[in-house]
Motif scaffolding. Structure first.
Motif, PDB file in Angstrom:
ATOM      1  N   THR A 178       0.924  -1.190   0.060  1.00  0.00           N
ATOM      2  CA  THR A 178       0.028   0.054  -0.033  1.00  0.00           C
ATOM      3  C   THR A 178       0.915   1.251  -0.073  1.00  0.00           C
ATOM      4  N   LYS A 179       2.016   1.207   0.648  1.00  0.00           N
ATOM      5  CA  LYS A 179       2.880   2.271   0.995  1.00  0.00           C
ATOM      6  C   LYS A 179       3.485   2.616  -0.445  1.00  0.00           C
ATOM      7  N   TYR A 180       3.746   1.562  -1.249  1.00  0.00           N
ATOM      8  CA  TYR A 180       4.540   1.758  -2.464  1.00  0.00           C
ATOM      9  C   TYR A 180       3.692   2.453  -3.529  1.00  0.00           C
ATOM     10  N   ILE A 181       2.331   1.808  -3.521  1.00  0.00           N
ATOM     11  CA  ILE A 181       1.282   2.240  -4.491  1.00  0.00           C
ATOM     12  C   ILE A 181       0.855   3.797  -4.187  1.00  0.00           C
ATOM     13  N   LEU A 182       0.857   4.138  -2.964  1.00  0.00           N
ATOM     14  CA  LEU A 182       0.190   5.488  -2.703  1.00  0.00           C
ATOM     15  C   LEU A 182       1.554   6.461  -3.134  1.00  0.00           C
ATOM     16  N   LYS A 183       2.766   5.736  -2.957  1.00  0.00           N
ATOM     17  CA  LYS A 183       3.684   6.880  -3.336  1.00  0.00           C
ATOM     18  C   LYS A 183       3.993   7.037  -4.852  1.00  0.00           C
ATOM     19  N   GLU A 184       3.768   6.034  -5.467  1.00  0.00           N
ATOM     20  CA  GLU A 184       3.713   6.154  -7.218  1.00  0.00           C
ATOM     21  C   GLU A 184       2.729   6.699  -7.521  1.00  0.00           C
ATOM     22  N   ILE A 185       1.424   6.666  -7.204  1.00  0.00           N
ATOM     23  CA  ILE A 185       0.401   7.047  -7.674  1.00  0.00           C
ATOM     24  C   ILE A 185      -0.001   8.720  -7.198  1.00  0.00           C
ATOM     25  N   GLY A 187       1.975  10.332  -4.980  1.00  0.00           N
ATOM     26  CA  GLY A 187       3.158  11.339  -4.283  1.00  0.00           C
ATOM     27  C   GLY A 187       3.483  11.049  -2.848  1.00  0.00           C
ATOM     28  N   VAL A 188       4.707  11.453  -2.442  1.00  0.00           N
ATOM     29  CA  VAL A 188       5.014  11.095  -1.235  1.00  0.00           C
ATOM     30  C   VAL A 188       4.318  11.625  -0.040  1.00  0.00           C
ATOM     31  N   GLY A 189       3.524  12.670  -0.350  1.00  0.00           N
ATOM     32  CA  GLY A 189       2.558  13.264   0.899  1.00  0.00           C
ATOM     33  C   GLY A 189       1.339  12.562   1.109  1.00  0.00           C
ATOM     34  N   TYR A 190       1.220  11.260   0.382  1.00  0.00           N
ATOM     35  CA  TYR A 190      -0.100  10.631   0.866  1.00  0.00           C
ATOM     36  C   TYR A 190       0.325   9.084   1.416  1.00  0.00           C
ATOM     37  N   GLY A 191       1.422   9.165   2.135  1.00  0.00           N
ATOM     38  CA  GLY A 191       1.831   8.022   2.522  1.00  0.00           C
ATOM     39  C   GLY A 191       0.851   7.172   3.321  1.00  0.00           C
ATOM     40  N   THR A 192       0.020   7.835   4.135  1.00  0.00           N
ATOM     41  CA  THR A 192      -0.898   7.142   4.985  1.00  0.00           C
ATOM     42  C   THR A 192      -2.392   7.268   4.779  1.00  0.00           C
ATOM     43  N   ASP A 193      -2.798   7.890   3.421  1.00  0.00           N
ATOM     44  CA  ASP A 193      -4.016   7.919   2.952  1.00  0.00           C
ATOM     45  C   ASP A 193      -4.425   6.840   2.226  1.00  0.00           C
ATOM     46  N   THR A 194      -4.675   5.534   3.097  1.00  0.00           N
ATOM     47  CA  THR A 194      -5.249   4.279   2.470  1.00  0.00           C
ATOM     48  C   THR A 194      -6.539   4.339   1.995  1.00  0.00           C
ATOM     49  N   GLN A 195      -7.332   5.340   2.584  1.00  0.00           N
ATOM     50  CA  GLN A 195      -8.978   5.350   2.156  1.00  0.00           C
ATOM     51  C   GLN A 195      -8.724   5.939   0.827  1.00  0.00           C
ATOM     52  N   ALA A 199     -10.803   3.493  -2.243  1.00  0.00           N
ATOM     53  CA  ALA A 199     -11.615   4.299  -3.076  1.00  0.00           C
ATOM     54  C   ALA A 199     -11.313   4.178  -4.694  1.00  0.00           C
ATOM     55  N   LEU A 200     -10.173   4.228  -4.853  1.00  0.00           N
ATOM     56  CA  LEU A 200      -9.674   4.139  -6.305  1.00  0.00           C
ATOM     57  C   LEU A 200      -9.592   2.832  -6.933  1.00  0.00           C
ATOM     58  N   MET A 201      -9.208   1.952  -5.811  1.00  0.00           N
ATOM     59  CA  MET A 201      -9.206   0.442  -6.192  1.00  0.00           C
ATOM     60  C   MET A 201     -10.598   0.003  -6.538  1.00  0.00           C
ATOM     61  N   LEU A 219      -5.787  -8.904  -6.939  1.00  0.00           N
ATOM     62  CA  LEU A 219      -5.927  -9.745  -5.448  1.00  0.00           C
ATOM     63  C   LEU A 219      -5.369  -8.865  -4.515  1.00  0.00           C
ATOM     64  N   THR A 220      -6.131  -9.129  -3.432  1.00  0.00           N
ATOM     65  CA  THR A 220      -5.735  -8.150  -2.197  1.00  0.00           C
ATOM     66  C   THR A 220      -4.838  -9.288  -1.415  1.00  0.00           C
ATOM     67  N   GLU A 221      -3.518  -8.645  -0.951  1.00  0.00           N
ATOM     68  CA  GLU A 221      -2.710  -9.407  -0.015  1.00  0.00           C
ATOM     69  C   GLU A 221      -2.957  -8.637   1.494  1.00  0.00           C
ATOM     70  N   ILE A 222      -3.830  -9.203   2.180  1.00  0.00           N
ATOM     71  CA  ILE A 222      -4.434  -8.797   3.329  1.00  0.00           C
ATOM     72  C   ILE A 222      -3.146  -8.191   4.267  1.00  0.00           C
ATOM     73  N   GLY A 223      -3.229  -7.002   4.552  1.00  0.00           N
ATOM     74  CA  GLY A 223      -2.358  -6.368   5.569  1.00  0.00           C
ATOM     75  C   GLY A 223      -1.062  -5.902   4.840  1.00  0.00           C
ATOM     76  N   VAL A 224      -1.092  -6.165   3.576  1.00  0.00           N
ATOM     77  CA  VAL A 224       0.309  -5.662   2.745  1.00  0.00           C
ATOM     78  C   VAL A 224       0.097  -4.951   1.765  1.00  0.00           C
ATOM     79  N   GLY A 225      -0.826  -5.320   0.752  1.00  0.00           N
ATOM     80  CA  GLY A 225      -1.266  -4.783  -0.449  1.00  0.00           C
ATOM     81  C   GLY A 225      -1.783  -5.413  -1.544  1.00  0.00           C
ATOM     82  N   TYR A 226      -1.510  -5.293  -2.813  1.00  0.00           N
ATOM     83  CA  TYR A 226      -2.266  -5.837  -3.782  1.00  0.00           C
ATOM     84  C   TYR A 226      -1.395  -6.610  -4.903  1.00  0.00           C
TER      85      TYR A 226
END
Length: 231
Positions: A178-185, A187-195, A199-201, A219-226
């Motif tokens: 999740t952290k990597y996807i947020l940064k790539e999509i 930018g670095v300022g959204y590192g904790t905005d999982t919501q 919504a995008l997913m 597929l969702t990798e629970i607790g980690v990402g996609y």
């Protein structure tokens, strides 16, 4: 699949190392072994290694340091095999550059499946350098035209949905945290905005999945990402 790939097994537990090597031999893979991080790095520098199976709990220094050093010069697939089963440990390894994470104990069948996925991903990266169109099942992306197709019909996606799917297609079969996807999509300022990512997913899944509640492609990798499946 080509069985000429050379796999490095980095594991200090003799019993587990022998189990892995036996499974690799049964599948026809060539392999070498290392019981320490330093030995592993020496082999990586001097030999032609295509994929590394890496235990994190090594006697000389932590496997996370091995990942960090390898990623300074190589994009070879790295599959972590570790007894550390906490989500934060998995996410840290994946964010650090590992391609996949397998928690001990694991079956030979699961290990071989993960290896095959990682090697297919490696070969697709090599072949995609000259390709502008990639596909998984009936889902297809055209990088040059920035278009998405499902069942040969063009999908109408938003620019961010395209960017998200393109990120997955560039990492087919690989777990993206999740952290990597947020940064790539975002930018670095959204590192904790999982919501925002959820919504995008959800919006993307409604367009590419017949049943978003039971996704076929992402597929969702629970607790980690996609992960975008590799078929």
């Amino acid at each position: 699949m080509n069985r000429n790939e050379q796999i490095l097994v980095v594991e200090d537990d003799t019993q587990i190392r022998n189990f892995i090597c036996y499974a690799l031999k049964q599948e026809g893979f060539s392999y070498t072994t290392a019981g320490t991080a330093q030995n592993a790095l020496s082999q990586l520098v001097s030999g032609q290694i295509d994929l590394m199976l890496l235990d994190l709990g090594l006697p000389d220094f932590d496997g996370m340091e091995v990942i960090k050093k390898v990623r300074e010069w190589s994009e070879m697939p790295i599959i972590v095999v570790s007894a550390r089963d906490q989500d934060k440990e998995k996410a840290a390894a994946l964010d650090g550059g590992a391609d996949d994470y397998l928690t001990k104990p694991f079956s030979a069948m699961e290990l071989m499946a993960r290896i095959r996925v990682a090697l297919r991903h490696l070969h697709k990266i090599e072949s995609s350098k000259t390709q502008s169109i990639l596909s998984v099942g009936k889902l297809k992306i055209d990088f040059d035209k920035r278009l998405i197709y499902l069942d040969d019909a063009e999908l109408h996606v938003t620019p961010m949905e395209y960017d998200l799917l393109a990120l997955f297609f560039n990492n087919i079969g690989k777990v993206l945290t999740t952290k990597y996807i947020l940064k790539e999509i975002y930018g670095v300022g959204y590192g904790t905005d999982t919501q925002a990512l959820r919504a995008l997913m959800a919006g993307l899944r409604r367009k590419i999945e017949k049943n978003p509640a039971r996704p076929r492609y992402i597929l969702t990798e629970i607790g980690v990402g996609y992960r975008l499946v590799d078929e």
